[in-house]
Design an enzyme around this catalytic site. Structure first.
Site, PDB file in Angstrom:
ATOM      1  N   ARG A  34     -27.052  13.218  59.101  1.00  0.00           N
ATOM      2  CA  ARG A  34     -27.545  11.873  59.417  1.00  0.00           C
ATOM      3  C   ARG A  34     -28.845  11.912  60.232  1.00  0.00           C
ATOM      4  NH1 ARG A  34     -23.832   7.492  58.601  1.00  0.00           N
ATOM      5  NH2 ARG A  34     -22.543   8.166  56.887  1.00  0.00           N
ATOM      6  N   ARG A  92     -30.652   5.570  61.414  1.00  0.00           N
ATOM      7  CA  ARG A  92     -30.852   4.542  62.436  1.00  0.00           C
ATOM      8  C   ARG A  92     -31.289   5.031  63.799  1.00  0.00           C
ATOM      9  NH1 ARG A  92     -25.335   1.815  61.877  1.00  0.00           N
ATOM     10  NH2 ARG A  92     -24.926   4.008  61.440  1.00  0.00           N
ATOM     11  N   ARG A 135     -36.851   0.068  56.669  1.00  0.00           N
ATOM     12  CA  ARG A 135     -35.648  -0.499  56.050  1.00  0.00           C
ATOM     13  C   ARG A 135     -35.540  -2.009  56.239  1.00  0.00           C
ATOM     14  NH1 ARG A 135     -30.637   1.116  55.601  1.00  0.00           N
ATOM     15  NH2 ARG A 135     -30.410  -1.059  55.053  1.00  0.00           N
ATOM     16  N   ASP A 195     -26.375   7.803  49.680  1.00  0.00           N
ATOM     17  CA  ASP A 195     -25.048   7.643  50.268  1.00  0.00           C
ATOM     18  C   ASP A 195     -24.020   8.171  49.276  1.00  0.00           C
ATOM     19  OD1 ASP A 195     -23.644   6.247  52.718  1.00  0.00           O
ATOM     20  OD2 ASP A 195     -22.410   5.872  50.952  1.00  0.00           O
ATOM     21  N   TYR A 219     -12.200   5.664  50.060  1.00  0.00           N
ATOM     22  CA  TYR A 219     -12.901   4.371  50.035  1.00  0.00           C
ATOM     23  C   TYR A 219     -12.435   3.496  48.875  1.00  0.00           C
ATOM     24  CZ  TYR A 219     -15.994   6.014  53.697  1.00  0.00           C
ATOM     25  OH  TYR A 219     -16.474   6.470  54.887  1.00  0.00           O
TER      26      TYR A 219
HETATM   27  O1  1CP Z   1     -29.768  11.885  57.117  1.00  0.00           O
HETATM   28  C1  1CP Z   1     -28.761  11.570  56.468  1.00  0.00           C
HETATM   29  O2  1CP Z   1     -27.778  12.317  56.468  1.00  0.00           O
HETATM   30  C2  1CP Z   1     -28.789  10.263  55.735  1.00  0.00           C
HETATM   31  C3  1CP Z   1     -28.203  10.212  54.373  1.00  0.00           C
HETATM   32  C4  1CP Z   1     -26.728   9.803  54.332  1.00  0.00           C
HETATM   33  C5  1CP Z   1     -25.650  10.634  54.085  1.00  0.00           C
HETATM   34  C6  1CP Z   1     -25.654  12.148  53.957  1.00  0.00           C
HETATM   35  C7  1CP Z   1     -26.232   8.476  54.423  1.00  0.00           C
HETATM   36  C8  1CP Z   1     -27.031   7.264  54.666  1.00  0.00           C
HETATM   37  N1  1CP Z   1     -24.897   8.502  54.161  1.00  0.00           N
HETATM   38  C9  1CP Z   1     -24.511   9.805  53.969  1.00  0.00           C
HETATM   39  C10 1CP Z   1     -23.182  10.298  53.595  1.00  0.00           C
HETATM   40  C11 1CP Z   1     -22.003   9.496  53.909  1.00  0.00           C
HETATM   41  N2  1CP Z   1     -21.786   8.177  53.711  1.00  0.00           N
HETATM   42  C12 1CP Z   1     -20.789  10.059  54.391  1.00  0.00           C
HETATM   43  C13 1CP Z   1     -20.585  11.506  54.642  1.00  0.00           C
HETATM   44  C14 1CP Z   1     -21.218  11.880  55.944  1.00  0.00           C
HETATM   45  C15 1CP Z   1     -20.422  11.561  57.173  1.00  0.00           C
HETATM   46  O3  1CP Z   1     -19.266  11.978  57.251  1.00  0.00           O
HETATM   47  O4  1CP Z   1     -20.989  10.897  58.049  1.00  0.00           O
HETATM   48  C16 1CP Z   1     -19.852   9.021  54.520  1.00  0.00           C
HETATM   49  C17 1CP Z   1     -18.438   9.142  55.006  1.00  0.00           C
HETATM   50  C18 1CP Z   1     -20.498   7.834  54.090  1.00  0.00           C
HETATM   51  C19 1CP Z   1     -19.903   6.488  54.018  1.00  0.00           C
HETATM   52  C20 1CP Z   1     -20.677   5.558  54.870  1.00  0.00           C
HETATM   53  N3  1CP Z   1     -21.886   5.005  54.473  1.00  0.00           N
HETATM   54  C21 1CP Z   1     -20.413   5.137  56.188  1.00  0.00           C
HETATM   55  C22 1CP Z   1     -19.191   5.540  57.025  1.00  0.00           C
HETATM   56  C23 1CP Z   1     -18.191   4.432  57.112  1.00  0.00           C
HETATM   57  C24 1CP Z   1     -16.853   4.892  57.646  1.00  0.00           C
HETATM   58  O5  1CP Z   1     -15.947   5.182  56.836  1.00  0.00           O
HETATM   59  O6  1CP Z   1     -16.693   4.949  58.885  1.00  0.00           O
HETATM   60  C25 1CP Z   1     -21.465   4.287  56.569  1.00  0.00           C
HETATM   61  C26 1CP Z   1     -21.625   3.565  57.874  1.00  0.00           C
HETATM   62  C27 1CP Z   1     -22.383   4.235  55.481  1.00  0.00           C
HETATM   63  C28 1CP Z   1     -23.694   3.522  55.417  1.00  0.00           C
HETATM   64  C29 1CP Z   1     -24.869   4.408  55.605  1.00  0.00           C
HETATM   65  N4  1CP Z   1     -25.161   5.527  54.837  1.00  0.00           N
HETATM   66  C30 1CP Z   1     -26.345   6.091  55.263  1.00  0.00           C
HETATM   67  C31 1CP Z   1     -26.837   5.274  56.333  1.00  0.00           C
HETATM   68  C32 1CP Z   1     -28.129   5.513  57.075  1.00  0.00           C
HETATM   69  C33 1CP Z   1     -25.911   4.241  56.542  1.00  0.00           C
HETATM   70  C34 1CP Z   1     -25.992   3.131  57.566  1.00  0.00           C
HETATM   71  C35 1CP Z   1     -26.373   1.858  56.920  1.00  0.00           C
HETATM   72  C36 1CP Z   1     -27.757   1.379  57.165  1.00  0.00           C
HETATM   73  O7  1CP Z   1     -28.634   2.038  57.735  1.00  0.00           O
HETATM   74  O8  1CP Z   1     -27.978   0.210  56.753  1.00  0.00           O
END
Ligand code: 1CP
Length: 358
Positions: A41, A45, A54, A90, A165
């Site tokens: 990540r 953010r 964004r 994602d 999910y």
């Molecule tokens: O630098 C990076 O790693 C950004 C790329 C990235 C990756 C590798 C994003 C962007 N998402 C992910 C993978 C991801 N998505 C995982 C595996 C990584 C981890 O365990 O953290 C998971 C579980 C998700 C699902 C997901 N998408 C969540 C978690 C929700 C939960 O179950 O608690 C969330 C909050 C998202 C949204 C998301 N994905 C990525 C970002 C930057 C965001 C936030 C939304 C936004 O900025 O509007």
């Protein structure tokens, strides 16, 4: 634009190419000039420049715009000097691409309109092909061009985490519906995970074929399972996803949270690198994994909020523990928290490089 070549595993990597980078070499348990570092990540953010680009663009839409994906992926590389870029996307993007009705809701995460609970729901999960995600191929190619010698890490969600999910309908703490399905209807569970393995594997393959130098399979929530349940209900599906890129000369990283008991099984699913969260020391992880796997990790993301002296001490310990591993990629034990001061990440990157220089 020419398609990047994917040389066979035996072809020597030219110096200066991402295939010769410290990240790829560490993953292959080869000597490195210094410990490579990136942060899960790292794009996102915590960075004001991310929030700026964004602004007003929904998450899933931003993942489908190759120029924007390229910019967001490059931001942390420019700022921190990390040794790899992680593709900005994602884990639910491939599901959206095959037509699953879902959205990423700000402050919540992925939300699925109609959760999967019975056999006919599986009809909504069709195979993923490269032509359903042209924006992924294009973004990876743009990035590989821009990154030069710095490797790009592609990724996908593992079948269990994606299933969680889809079955729960959104983020879940206890995965009760998921476990109820796994144990109550193991045949349906297997059919669901087999489909998800195809989708995950194809998503990894698209990124590797477009030029990603390594891939990571995120099984973020699989630490909720016992070893027995992992073996019985999950491991072969994750293995199938990882197998989709076995012949593409990209090291495979396999990561989950709270997976101390599963590390060896996750390696055996077909990874070169096993991601370790902060609950298990790298020393213990290496003892459990043996000599055949490199490790990635494992600074507690909360420590980025501690006074620098405490953080520095811990970073030095992790680099030192990593020296005992057959290969070590420095990372956090889970993702960067949005509230973190990004300058701390830059400082940690420099410290890892300084103390690990050979
Ligand atoms: O630098 C990076 O790693 C950004 C790329 C990235 C990756 C590798 C994003 C962007 N998402 C992910 C993978 C991801 N998505 C995982 C595996 C990584 C981890 O365990 O953290 C998971 C579980 C998700 C699902 C997901 N998408 C969540 C978690 C929700 C939960 O179950 O608690 C969330 C909050 C998202 C949204 C998301 N994905 C990525 C970002 C930057 C965001 C936030 C939304 C936004 O900025 O509007």
């Amino acid at each position: 634009m020419p398609t990047p070549a994917s040389p066979s595993a035996s072809a020597p990597a030219e110096p200066g190419s991402p295939r010769h980078s410290d990240l790829v070499r560490a993953a292959r348990r080869q000597p490195v000039t210094r410990t490579p570092v990136w942060f899960m990540r790292q794009a996102g953010r915590s960075l004001p420049e991310y929030r700026a680009v964004r602004e007003g663009i929904p998450m899933l839409e931003s993942c489908m715009q190759p120029e924007l994906v390229t910019e967001i992926t490059l931001q942390p590389v420019r700022r921190h000097g990390v040794d790899a870029a992680i593709f900005f996307s994602d884990i639910v993007v491939p599901l959206k691409a095959i037509g699953v009705d879902l959205d990423i809701v700000p402050g919540v995460g992925p939300v699925v309109a109609q959760p999967i609970r019975e056999a006919r729901d599986l009809d909504r999960l069709v195979d993923l092909t490269a032509d359903q995600v042209p924006y992924i191929t294009e973004a990876v190619r743009l990035l590989v061009d821009e990154l030069g010698p710095i490797p790009l890490i592609g990724f996908a969600g593992a079948p269990f985490t994606l299933a969680s999910y889809l079955v729960e309908g959104g983020p879940s703490k206890n995965h009760v519906q998921t476990k109820a399905l796994m144990h109550g209807d193991p045949e349906l569970w297997d059919a669901l995970c087999a489909k998800l393995a195809q989708i995950s594997g194809a998503f990894l393959r698209v990124q590797a074929q477009a030029g990603a130098s390594a891939v990571q399979l995120f099984d973020s929530w699989v630490g909720a399972l016992s070893r027995a349940d992992y073996v019985r209900h999950v491991q072969r599906h994750s293995a199938a996803a990882l197998d989709a890129v076995r012949h593409l000369d990209v090291p495979r990283i396999h990561f989950g949270v709270g997976t101390g008991e599963l590390l060896r099984l996750m390696g055996e699913a077909g990874a070169e690198v096993v991601g370790v969260d902060y609950r298990v020391s790298l020393t213990d992880a290496v003892a459990r994994l043996g000599p055949d796997y490199a490790v990635q990790g494992n600074l507690d993301p909360a420590l980025l909020f501690a006074p620098w002296e405490a953080l520095e001490r811990r970073v030095r310990e992790i680099v030192e523990e990593g020296r005992q591993a057959p290969g070590h990629i420095f990372n956090l034990g889970h993702g960067v928290l949005p509230e973190v001061d990004p300058d701390v990440l830059t400082r940690v990157t420099a410290l890892v490089h300084e103390v690990s220089a050979r």
